[in-house]
Design an enzyme around this catalytic site. Sequence first.
Site, mmCIF file in Angstrom:
data_model
loop_
_atom_site.group_PDB
_atom_site.id
_atom_site.type_symbol
_atom_site.label_atom_id
_atom_site.label_comp_id
_atom_site.label_asym_id
_atom_site.label_seq_id
_atom_site.Cartn_x
_atom_site.Cartn_y
_atom_site.Cartn_z
ATOM 1 N N GLY A 1 0.781 -1.233 0.000
ATOM 2 C CA GLY A 1 0.000 0.000 0.000
ATOM 3 C C GLY A 1 0.811 1.280 0.000
ATOM 4 N N THR A 2 2.037 1.255 -0.565
ATOM 5 C CA THR A 2 2.797 2.511 -0.589
ATOM 6 C C THR A 2 2.165 3.510 -1.566
ATOM 7 O OG1 THR A 2 4.383 1.799 -2.271
ATOM 8 C CG2 THR A 2 4.967 1.348 0.017
ATOM 9 N N MET B 1 -4.186 -7.596 -6.591
ATOM 10 C CA MET B 1 -3.714 -8.789 -7.303
ATOM 11 C C MET B 1 -4.852 -9.653 -7.840
ATOM 12 S SD MET B 1 -0.584 -8.213 -7.189
ATOM 13 C CE MET B 1 0.286 -9.690 -7.667
ATOM 14 N N LYS B 2 -5.989 -9.047 -8.119
ATOM 15 C CA LYS B 2 -7.119 -9.796 -8.670
ATOM 16 C C LYS B 2 -7.589 -9.111 -9.943
ATOM 17 C CE LYS B 2 -7.386 -12.913 -5.661
ATOM 18 N NZ LYS B 2 -7.327 -14.337 -5.971
ATOM 19 N N ILE B 3 -8.189 -9.918 -10.826
ATOM 20 C CA ILE B 3 -8.750 -9.360 -12.061
ATOM 21 C C ILE B 3 -10.077 -8.685 -11.705
ATOM 22 C CG2 ILE B 3 -9.711 -9.975 -14.329
ATOM 23 C CD1 ILE B 3 -6.813 -10.598 -14.381
ATOM 24 N N ASN C 1 -5.117 1.811 -13.302
ATOM 25 C CA ASN C 1 -4.196 0.880 -12.631
ATOM 26 C C ASN C 1 -2.766 1.378 -12.823
ATOM 27 O OD1 ASN C 1 -3.246 -1.583 -11.418
ATOM 28 N ND2 ASN C 1 -2.793 -2.374 -13.474
ATOM 29 N N HIS D 1 1.184 -0.133 -13.220
ATOM 30 C CA HIS D 1 1.901 -1.380 -13.490
ATOM 31 C C HIS D 1 3.411 -1.093 -13.514
ATOM 32 C CE1 HIS D 1 2.430 -5.430 -14.935
ATOM 33 N NE2 HIS D 1 3.285 -4.969 -15.817
HETATM 34 C C1 GRF Z 1 3.304 -1.563 -7.535
HETATM 35 O O1 GRF Z 1 4.614 -1.821 -7.943
HETATM 36 C C2 GRF Z 1 2.372 -1.539 -8.714
HETATM 37 O O2 GRF Z 1 2.973 -1.159 -9.895
HETATM 38 C C3 GRF Z 1 1.921 -2.965 -8.812
HETATM 39 O O3 GRF Z 1 1.849 -3.412 -7.476
HETATM 40 C C4 GRF Z 1 2.757 -2.682 -6.676
HETATM 41 C C5 GRF Z 1 2.006 -2.169 -5.483
HETATM 42 O O4 GRF Z 1 2.858 -1.587 -4.537
HETATM 43 N N1 GRF Z 1 0.679 -3.056 -9.538
HETATM 44 P P1 GRF Z 1 2.266 -0.926 -3.227
HETATM 45 O O5 GRF Z 1 1.353 -1.946 -2.550
HETATM 46 O O6 GRF Z 1 1.512 0.303 -3.632
HETATM 47 O O7 GRF Z 1 3.455 -0.597 -2.384
#
Ligand code: GRF
Length: 187
Positions: A14-15, A88-90, A105, A107
Amino acid sequence: MVKRKTCIFISGRGTNLKNIISRSRDKSFPIQISLVISNNKNAQGINYAKKFKIPFKIIDTSLQTHENKILLNLRKYKITFICLAGYMKIISNKIINNFQKRIINIHPSLLPKFKGLNTFQRVLKSREKETGCTVHYVNNKLDDGHIIIKKKFYVSLKDNVDNLKYQTQKLEHKAYPEAIINIFRYC
Ligand code: GRF
């Protein structure tokens, strides 16, 4: 300015959530975080929701009813915009159809390169000269929708998975707020 009521979906650290929450406290930032949804009850990011007193829901995606639960909560909190941040889900078609052009989103690669998981390992394996992050709209294909913003850096021979991840996340924390500002610039 009326801020869009936004839900952030997370699964892990969750950063990005933390960073967007802190940016959203700025009067001129176009969204406010009204809800956090996690599929993982142990996600560290939930602590940021608690700390900043933002309502959060843990929704178990293995239950058949999860999609309706998500939609009910989005309605309950009058959500008009969704940010996926390490979710981490669709996202199902039903939710996408209800939020056309209103789900984005982030990525950790320069899309369309390296969609899916283990991006840093694959960047190193294919000896990329540069990598970075991408913020994009969500459609019904994985990591595929219209691109809003990309940010990149050069990969050095000394880089490994950990420091690629570190550098990418630093850029993500710039790219995600910038993308949100761009989206609502003319609204
Ligand atoms: C990030 O690197 C993002 O690109 C990917 O998942 C990670 C989430 O990081 N989809 P965080 O939980 O926000 O620290």
